[in-house]
Design an enzyme around this catalytic site. Sequence first.
Site, PDB file in Angstrom:
ATOM      1  N   THR A   1       0.654  -1.109   0.131  1.00 11.29           N
ATOM      2  CA  THR A   1      -0.058  -0.224   0.176  1.00 11.29           C
ATOM      3  C   THR A   1       0.753   1.263   0.242  1.00 11.29           C
ATOM      4  O   THR A   1       0.475   2.387  -0.683  1.00 11.29           O
ATOM      5  CB  THR A   1      -0.947   0.245   1.157  1.00 11.29           C
ATOM      6  OG1 THR A   1      -0.107  -0.287   2.453  1.00 11.29           O
ATOM      7  CG2 THR A   1      -1.956  -1.109   1.208  1.00 11.29           C
TER       8      THR A   1
ATOM      9  N   PHE B   1      -7.039  -4.814  -0.336  1.00 11.12           N
ATOM     10  CA  PHE B   1      -8.416  -5.386  -0.677  1.00 11.12           C
ATOM     11  C   PHE B   1      -9.786  -5.136   0.295  1.00 11.12           C
ATOM     12  O   PHE B   1     -10.635  -4.614  -0.019  1.00 11.12           O
ATOM     13  CB  PHE B   1      -8.710  -6.819  -1.044  1.00 11.12           C
ATOM     14  CG  PHE B   1      -7.943  -7.239  -2.356  1.00 11.12           C
ATOM     15  CD1 PHE B   1      -8.699  -7.552  -3.566  1.00 11.12           C
ATOM     16  CD2 PHE B   1      -6.588  -7.283  -2.434  1.00 11.12           C
ATOM     17  CE1 PHE B   1      -8.229  -7.817  -4.691  1.00 11.12           C
ATOM     18  CE2 PHE B   1      -5.887  -7.709  -3.501  1.00 11.12           C
ATOM     19  CZ  PHE B   1      -6.727  -7.763  -4.761  1.00 11.12           C
TER      20      PHE B   1
ATOM     21  N   GLN C   1       1.440 -13.218  -0.934  1.00  5.20           N
ATOM     22  CA  GLN C   1       0.296 -13.156  -1.477  1.00  5.20           C
ATOM     23  C   GLN C   1      -0.206 -12.202  -2.815  1.00  5.20           C
ATOM     24  O   GLN C   1      -1.055 -12.263  -3.246  1.00  5.20           O
ATOM     25  CB  GLN C   1      -1.006 -13.177  -0.571  1.00  5.20           C
ATOM     26  CG  GLN C   1      -0.948 -14.172   0.659  1.00  5.20           C
ATOM     27  CD  GLN C   1      -1.939 -13.633   1.441  1.00  5.20           C
ATOM     28  OE1 GLN C   1      -3.226 -14.039   1.484  1.00  5.20           O
ATOM     29  NE2 GLN C   1      -1.522 -13.085   2.859  1.00  5.20           N
TER      30      GLN C   1
ATOM     31  N   ILE D   1       0.759  -9.928  -6.325  1.00  8.31           N
ATOM     32  CA  ILE D   1       0.949 -10.500  -7.599  1.00  8.31           C
ATOM     33  C   ILE D   1       1.767  -9.294  -8.286  1.00  8.31           C
ATOM     34  O   ILE D   1       1.972  -9.182  -9.705  1.00  8.31           O
ATOM     35  CB  ILE D   1      -0.341 -10.742  -8.255  1.00  8.31           C
ATOM     36  CG1 ILE D   1      -1.335  -9.673  -8.195  1.00  8.31           C
ATOM     37  CG2 ILE D   1      -1.230 -11.881  -7.695  1.00  8.31           C
ATOM     38  CD1 ILE D   1      -2.559  -9.616  -9.108  1.00  8.31           C
TER      39      ILE D   1
ATOM     40  N   HIS E   1       0.024 -16.231  -4.970  1.00 12.32           N
ATOM     41  CA  HIS E   1      -1.137 -15.966  -5.991  1.00 12.32           C
ATOM     42  C   HIS E   1      -0.695 -15.699  -7.408  1.00 12.32           C
ATOM     43  O   HIS E   1      -1.466 -15.157  -8.486  1.00 12.32           O
ATOM     44  CB  HIS E   1      -1.993 -15.065  -5.436  1.00 12.32           C
ATOM     45  CG  HIS E   1      -2.644 -15.325  -4.250  1.00 12.32           C
ATOM     46  ND1 HIS E   1      -3.115 -14.560  -3.253  1.00 12.32           N
ATOM     47  CD2 HIS E   1      -3.234 -16.575  -3.752  1.00 12.32           C
ATOM     48  CE1 HIS E   1      -3.544 -14.925  -2.158  1.00 12.32           C
ATOM     49  NE2 HIS E   1      -3.589 -16.245  -2.523  1.00 12.32           N
TER      50      HIS E   1
ATOM     51  N   CYS F   1      -0.078 -17.703 -22.931  1.00 10.78           N
ATOM     52  CA  CYS F   1      -0.940 -18.171 -24.075  1.00 10.78           C
ATOM     53  C   CYS F   1      -1.442 -19.791 -23.427  1.00 10.78           C
ATOM     54  O   CYS F   1      -0.676 -20.705 -23.200  1.00 10.78           O
ATOM     55  CB  CYS F   1      -0.283 -18.451 -25.272  1.00 10.78           C
ATOM     56  SG  CYS F   1      -1.137 -18.947 -26.538  1.00 10.78           S
TER      57      CYS F   1
ATOM     58  N   CYS G   1      -2.991 -14.469 -28.359  1.00 11.52           N
ATOM     59  CA  CYS G   1      -1.326 -14.760 -28.763  1.00 11.52           C
ATOM     60  C   CYS G   1      -0.817 -14.320 -30.113  1.00 11.52           C
ATOM     61  O   CYS G   1      -1.640 -14.999 -31.019  1.00 11.52           O
ATOM     62  CB  CYS G   1      -0.904 -16.185 -28.343  1.00 11.52           C
ATOM     63  SG  CYS G   1       0.763 -16.518 -28.658  1.00 11.52           S
TER      64      CYS G   1
ATOM     65  N   ASN H   1       0.835  -5.710  11.471  1.00 14.26           N
ATOM     66  CA  ASN H   1      -0.270  -5.449  10.540  1.00 14.26           C
ATOM     67  C   ASN H   1      -1.188  -4.184  11.177  1.00 14.26           C
ATOM     68  O   ASN H   1      -1.439  -4.076  12.702  1.00 14.26           O
ATOM     69  CB  ASN H   1      -1.247  -6.646  10.438  1.00 14.26           C
ATOM     70  CG  ASN H   1      -2.132  -6.553   9.417  1.00 14.26           C
ATOM     71  OD1 ASN H   1      -1.596  -6.579   8.224  1.00 14.26           O
ATOM     72  ND2 ASN H   1      -3.555  -6.704   9.489  1.00 14.26           N
TER      73      ASN H   1
ATOM     74  N   ILE I   1       3.287  -0.655   8.523  1.00 18.00           N
ATOM     75  CA  ILE I   1       4.476  -1.781   8.309  1.00 18.00           C
ATOM     76  C   ILE I   1       5.713  -1.046   7.517  1.00 18.00           C
ATOM     77  O   ILE I   1       6.835  -1.449   7.824  1.00 18.00           O
ATOM     78  CB  ILE I   1       3.786  -2.981   7.271  1.00 18.00           C
ATOM     79  CG1 ILE I   1       4.961  -3.787   7.525  1.00 18.00           C
ATOM     80  CG2 ILE I   1       3.592  -2.496   6.095  1.00 18.00           C
ATOM     81  CD1 ILE I   1       4.399  -5.281   6.733  1.00 18.00           C
TER      82      ILE I   1
END
Length: 250
Positions: free
Chosen positions: A35, A42, A110, A112, A128, A136, A162, A226, A244
């Site tokens: 963040t 989320f 977690q 991406i 994840h 493809c 592709c 957290n 954090i």
Amino acid sequence: MGQNITDAAEAREVLSRLFAGHRRAVFFGGAGVSTASGIPDFRSVDGLYHQTFAYPPEVMLSHEFYETHPEDFFAFYRQKMIALDARPNRCHRKLASLEAAGSLSAVVTQNIDGLHQAAGSTCVWELHGSVHRNICQRCGAVYDAAWVLADGASDIRHVPVCPACGGAIKPDVVLYGEPLSERVLAGAIAAISSADLLVIGGTSLVVYPAAGLTQYFAGDTLVMVNRDATPQDAAADVLVTCDIDEAFAF
């Protein structure tokens, strides 16, 4: 529950001492780690799940939605999941430096966004997946996130195919309804199982099976970092409830 820390300066001192005193530390993180890099999480008050879209985010991030509403899926993916302008923050950079110094064995994430690797971390288990790999489904060719954005430059709803074979492109991201990679899951479990220090940061610990990985930790010190409470706070030897990014500025 053990020591409770709310002050960032105290958190930095304690974390620095703990990492220096252990040889097989592992960091397990979630969306809250990024963040400070401008990537929304989320479930917090201002997170994606509290924003209004045509469909709920958890629906748009499902495998079924990818299959049945590809235009809407890729519009959301391009707008909300890819953040090429984001840069590693102090937490990412500190974890990379701890690994380089031999004080951190692995990062289990977690996220991406690929920011741990961008900061210099090399042993990263991406539970994840990553937006930086788009595959493809016919020939296996891999395209990066910049290609996906460029492909939709004139229409974010454009469904990429592709260029080599015309096959469908799917982000190498674990969508709702899909299993985690067995290889990645095994690597993450092995890292956590062998850790003597586990630092969990920036995650609500409500998404399974990722949240269940904490059960494999058998080391001597569990740290939770957290901003908000999690269901597993009571198990922590040290509970840090400050920002954090501030906590890792040591």
